[in-house]
Design a protein around this motif. Sequence first.
Motif, short mmCIF file in Angstrom:
data_model
loop_
_atom_site.label_atom_id
_atom_site.label_comp_id
_atom_site.label_asym_id
_atom_site.label_seq_id
_atom_site.Cartn_x
_atom_site.Cartn_y
_atom_site.Cartn_z
N MET A 203 33.34 83.37 22.98
CA MET A 203 32.63 84.59 22.59
C MET A 203 33.59 85.77 22.51
O MET A 203 33.53 86.57 21.57
CB MET A 203 31.50 84.89 23.58
N ASN B 79 29.53 86.13 12.68
CA ASN B 79 28.21 86.40 13.26
C ASN B 79 27.56 85.15 13.84
O ASN B 79 26.42 85.18 14.28
CB ASN B 79 27.27 87.03 12.23
N MET C 91 26.69 85.69 28.14
CA MET C 91 26.71 85.24 26.74
C MET C 91 25.54 85.84 25.97
O MET C 91 25.70 86.29 24.82
CB MET C 91 26.66 83.72 26.68
N SER D 259 26.08 88.36 22.92
CA SER D 259 25.55 87.89 21.64
C SER D 259 24.68 88.96 20.99
O SER D 259 24.84 89.28 19.80
CB SER D 259 24.73 86.60 21.86
N ILE E 211 26.29 88.26 17.38
CA ILE E 211 26.93 86.96 17.18
C ILE E 211 26.05 85.88 17.80
O ILE E 211 25.91 85.80 19.02
CB ILE E 211 28.35 86.92 17.80
N GLY E 212 25.41 85.07 16.96
CA GLY E 212 24.51 84.04 17.44
C GLY E 212 25.24 82.81 17.95
O GLY E 212 26.43 82.63 17.71
N VAL E 213 24.51 81.96 18.65
CA VAL E 213 25.05 80.69 19.16
C VAL E 213 24.07 79.57 18.80
O VAL E 213 22.89 79.62 19.16
CB VAL E 213 25.27 80.72 20.68
#
Length: 266
Positions: free
Chosen positions: A51, A65, A90, A94, A99-101
């Motif tokens: 991350m 992203n 996280m 995020s 910024i997605g996961v």
Amino acid sequence: MNVDALINWVEAWAPPEWQESWDNCGWQIEPGILSQPAGVLVCLTPTLTVMTEAIRLKEEGAPVNLIFAHHPLIFSPLKSVATGNPVGDMVRLSITHGIGVYSAHTNFDQVADGTADVLSQLLELKDSMPVVPTQDGLGYGRVGDLPGPQTLDELLAMIQTKLNPPNLIHSPMADLQQTIDRVAVLGGSGASFMPAVAKTGAQAYLTSDCKFHQFQEGRDRNLILIDAGHYATERPACAKLVKKFRQQGVVWTQLSSNDEDFRQFW
């Protein structure tokens, strides 16, 4: 290609419903990015280090992203999300940085160009087929014939060259000069699949995370067990994902340079 279109393509190729009951594939954190053009950092394990890398890249001008990971971020039900907890941090980062996961795990293990299939490709196995079929032509592990007979010593050297693990562990009773024709592979923790592998005619089985008694079981099943480590056996499939995303029209995507093995040999 927008994020939602990319995820729709992924889920048509490796449907989340194929995951095991204990697994948690799919969105781990979605901070409102579905309509944005996809900028994807691919990794094996979604950690704070990855991350931080994604945030740094974004601050340097890269359109990141989405962190697309093989391993899920969230396995157990969360009871709280708090600063100082790795998952909580996280989630905070995020949402703050957009910024997605997303994770594709046991569904990704089964498909063409998934974790096992890429290992099969690297070893150039002929007539490769799943060790444990789950769908038509798909499933867990792969087994096939080497391009030509090799000594075990030559096979181990090839695996070392192709996967570059920090250390290779193999069954101690094995004769390094014996001829190997048929090999089974399964990225990640694959020792539990040994009964199925033993029925395929494979002489050697490349996987990882094998314990003391599993090496004993391998001997009793006349299988040469080769443990190259979790990271080394699954990371190549992540690299293949970057190529597949580019083929689908993702303008910016790259493999994380801060993904970690978590093991060091002295």
